[in-house]
Design an enzyme around this catalytic site. Structure first.
Site, PDB file in Angstrom:
ATOM      1  N   ASP A 132     -17.270   7.092  -1.932  1.00 41.50           N
ATOM      2  CA  ASP A 132     -16.030   6.959  -1.162  1.00 41.50           C
ATOM      3  C   ASP A 132     -15.810   8.278  -0.432  1.00 41.50           C
ATOM      4  O   ASP A 132     -16.493   9.279  -0.707  1.00 41.50           O
ATOM      5  CB  ASP A 132     -14.856   6.636  -2.119  1.00 41.50           C
TER       6      ASP A 132
ATOM      7  N   CYS B 226     -16.253   1.357   0.326  1.00 43.27           N
ATOM      8  CA  CYS B 226     -15.050   0.576   0.666  1.00 43.27           C
ATOM      9  C   CYS B 226     -14.661   0.716   2.129  1.00 43.27           C
ATOM     10  O   CYS B 226     -13.968  -0.132   2.661  1.00 43.27           O
ATOM     11  CB  CYS B 226     -13.889   0.987  -0.236  1.00 43.27           C
TER      12      CYS B 226
ATOM     13  N   HIS C 199      -7.304   0.920  -6.452  1.00 46.05           N
ATOM     14  CA  HIS C 199      -7.498   0.057  -5.274  1.00 46.05           C
ATOM     15  C   HIS C 199      -8.166  -1.236  -5.777  1.00 46.05           C
ATOM     16  O   HIS C 199      -9.329  -1.513  -5.461  1.00 46.05           O
ATOM     17  CB  HIS C 199      -8.381   0.789  -4.260  1.00 46.05           C
TER      18      HIS C 199
ATOM     19  N   ARG D 240       0.893  -1.176   0.000  1.00 47.28           N
ATOM     20  CA  ARG D 240       0.000   0.000   0.000  1.00 47.28           C
ATOM     21  C   ARG D 240       0.918   1.209   0.000  1.00 47.28           C
ATOM     22  O   ARG D 240       1.733   1.393   0.915  1.00 47.28           O
ATOM     23  CB  ARG D 240      -0.889  -0.008   1.240  1.00 47.28           C
TER      24      ARG D 240
ATOM     25  N   GLN E 176     -10.039  -3.988  -3.533  1.00 47.21           N
ATOM     26  CA  GLN E 176     -11.355  -3.586  -3.045  1.00 47.21           C
ATOM     27  C   GLN E 176     -12.432  -3.895  -4.080  1.00 47.21           C
ATOM     28  O   GLN E 176     -13.531  -4.349  -3.758  1.00 47.21           O
ATOM     29  CB  GLN E 176     -11.343  -2.078  -2.738  1.00 47.21           C
TER      30      GLN E 176
ATOM     31  N   ARG F 118     -13.213  -8.875   1.372  1.00 50.62           N
ATOM     32  CA  ARG F 118     -11.796  -8.618   1.063  1.00 50.62           C
ATOM     33  C   ARG F 118     -10.978  -9.876   1.347  1.00 50.62           C
ATOM     34  O   ARG F 118     -10.089 -10.248   0.583  1.00 50.62           O
ATOM     35  CB  ARG F 118     -11.266  -7.459   1.926  1.00 50.62           C
TER      36      ARG F 118
HETATM   37  N1  NVA Z   1      -9.942   6.679  -1.517  1.00 51.58           N
HETATM   38  C1  NVA Z   1      -9.563   6.224  -0.201  1.00 51.58           C
HETATM   39  C2  NVA Z   1      -9.786   4.755  -0.070  1.00 51.58           C
HETATM   40  C3  NVA Z   1      -9.494   4.207   1.304  1.00 51.58           C
HETATM   41  C4  NVA Z   1      -9.642   2.723   1.386  1.00 51.58           C
HETATM   42  C5  NVA Z   1      -8.117   6.579   0.065  1.00 51.58           C
HETATM   43  O1  NVA Z   1      -7.283   6.424  -0.839  1.00 51.58           O
HETATM   44  O2  NVA Z   1      -7.809   7.022   1.172  1.00 51.58           O
HETATM   45  N1   CP Z   2     -11.137  -0.295   2.230  1.00 50.33           N
HETATM   46  C1   CP Z   2      -9.891  -0.354   2.697  1.00 50.33           C
HETATM   47  O1   CP Z   2      -8.921  -0.592   1.949  1.00 50.33           O
HETATM   48  O2   CP Z   2      -9.784  -0.193   4.034  1.00 50.33           O
HETATM   49  P1   CP Z   2      -8.447   0.008   4.853  1.00 50.33           P
HETATM   50  O3   CP Z   2      -7.897   1.374   4.491  1.00 50.33           O
HETATM   51  O4   CP Z   2      -8.871  -0.073   6.293  1.00 50.33           O
HETATM   52  O5   CP Z   2      -7.468  -1.065   4.498  1.00 50.33           O
END
Ligand code: NVA
Ligand code: CP
Length: 327
Positions: free
Chosen positions: A236, A276, A129, A102, A132, A304
């Site tokens: 989101d 998500c 992502h 990540r 997800q 997930r």
């Molecule tokens: N769009 C959000 C998704 C979190 C799972 C982010 O990138 O923070």
């Molecule tokens: N949806 C998602 O990826 O959640 P986290 O940021 O908690 O991993």
């Protein structure tokens, strides 16, 4: 080497094969059967951003497959002190069987994958992502909303031409919906403020994919228009990780992009709400919608775990690192 950096890296059949594996593994797990498909294998999990779902689902997922997960936080790694990606990737991949990352810029992920000798999985970048989205589609399948396909051993009765309405920021989630819809061939309607539309290069990929898959992709600014007759309404956060400095401005720019009961009332009967998570109640979604009868957020988050097991087993089968010990 096959990595999983975006959904666009795969054909429709490959995506469905991973989902089929996910469903089979989920059902086995629910029947109490063991699923040791990755026995003795190790997954490194590198987190340069916070996580709840991704971390827990990958750690538990690799364990349920008979393998072992190592959590590596950026603040503890030499990578966080400036060691170059090339060296970090070559070294870590020389010791493990798969890597999940990540990270911030998608380019970091590409660089990591370039020097890795094992499959690299995108656990979220600023651009995509994809894990997800596989969980989201698995949730759609379980709710009878999916492009009908014989590969999937799923309920006979389904909404076979689903319409998904994504309302909000043209971010990594919107981009990933674009990739999924355009590969699998379903209708995706995006409602984003003009200044927050997905980038042209991402839209171009989706439009091109749609030519062969039959997907219908539309983009507008009207949240009520996209919701009409939709089978899935999703959104989101307005402020993704790394955008905290823009929070004040974004609160103003997105204030009319909330999914509330009025939006949901325009959707098709039986429509579901997905997010998500983490969600900000009262901002991108009202409390009554996210906690209401149409919401599937917990099922979605739970999926997930199973979707990613499908991905890991599939990637491993494609890339099997046949280490030959020669003494
Ligand atoms: N769009 C959000 C998704 C979190 C799972 C982010 O990138 O923070
Ligand atoms: N949806 C998602 O990826 O959640 P986290 O940021 O908690 O991993």
């Amino acid at each position: 080497m096959r990595h999983f950096l975006t959904i666009n890296d795969f054909s429709k059949d490959e995506i469905l094969a991973m989902l089929k594996l996910a469903i089979d593994i989920k059902h086995k797990h629910e029947r109490g059967e063991q699923t040791p498909y990755l026995a003795g294998k190790t997954l490194a999990m590198i987190f340069e951003k916070s996580s709840t779902r991704t971390r827990v689902s990958f750690q538990v997922g690799i364990y349920q497959l008979g393998g072992f997960g190592i959590f590596l936080s950026n603040s503890d790694l030499q990578l966080g002190r400036g060691e170059i990606i090339r060296d970090s990737s070559a070294v870590i991949s020389s010791m493990v069987d798969m890597i999940m990352i990540r990270t911030h810029m998608h380019e970091r992920l590409l660089e990591f994958a370039k020097y890795s000798s094992v499959p690299v999985i995108n656990g979220l970048s600023d651009a995509f992502h994809p894990m997800q989205l596989l969980a989201d589609y698995l949730t759609m399948i379980e709710n009878g909303i999916y492009v009908d396909n014989k590969i999937l051993n799923t309920p006979q009765k389904c909404v076979s031409q689903p319409i998904v309405a994504y309302i909000g920021d043209g971010n990594n989630m919107a981009n990933s919906w674009l990739m999924l819809a355009s590969k699998l061939g379903f209708e995706l309607r995006l409602a984003c403020p003009k200044a927050y539309s997905p980038k042209k290069e991402i839209l171009d990929i989706a439009y091109k994919n749609a030519e062969s898959s039959g997907a219908k992709i539309t983009l507008c600014e009207d949240i009520f228009e996209v919701a009409k007759g939709a089978n899935v309404i999703t959104t989101d956060t307005w402020v993704s990780m790394g955008q905290e400095a823009e929070k004040e401005q974004r609160m103003k720019d997105f204030k009319d992009y909330k999914v509330d009961s009025k939006v949901m009332s325009l959707a098709e009967k039986g429509a579901i709400f997905l997010h998500c998570l983490p969600a900000y109640r009262g901002l991108e979604v009202s409390e009554d919608v996210i906690d209401g009868a149409q919401s599937r957020i917990i099922q979605e988050a739970h999926n997930r775990l199973h979707a990613q097991k499908g991905v890991m087993v599939w990637l491993d089968s494609q890339n099997s690192k046949k280490a030959t010990l020669q003494i």
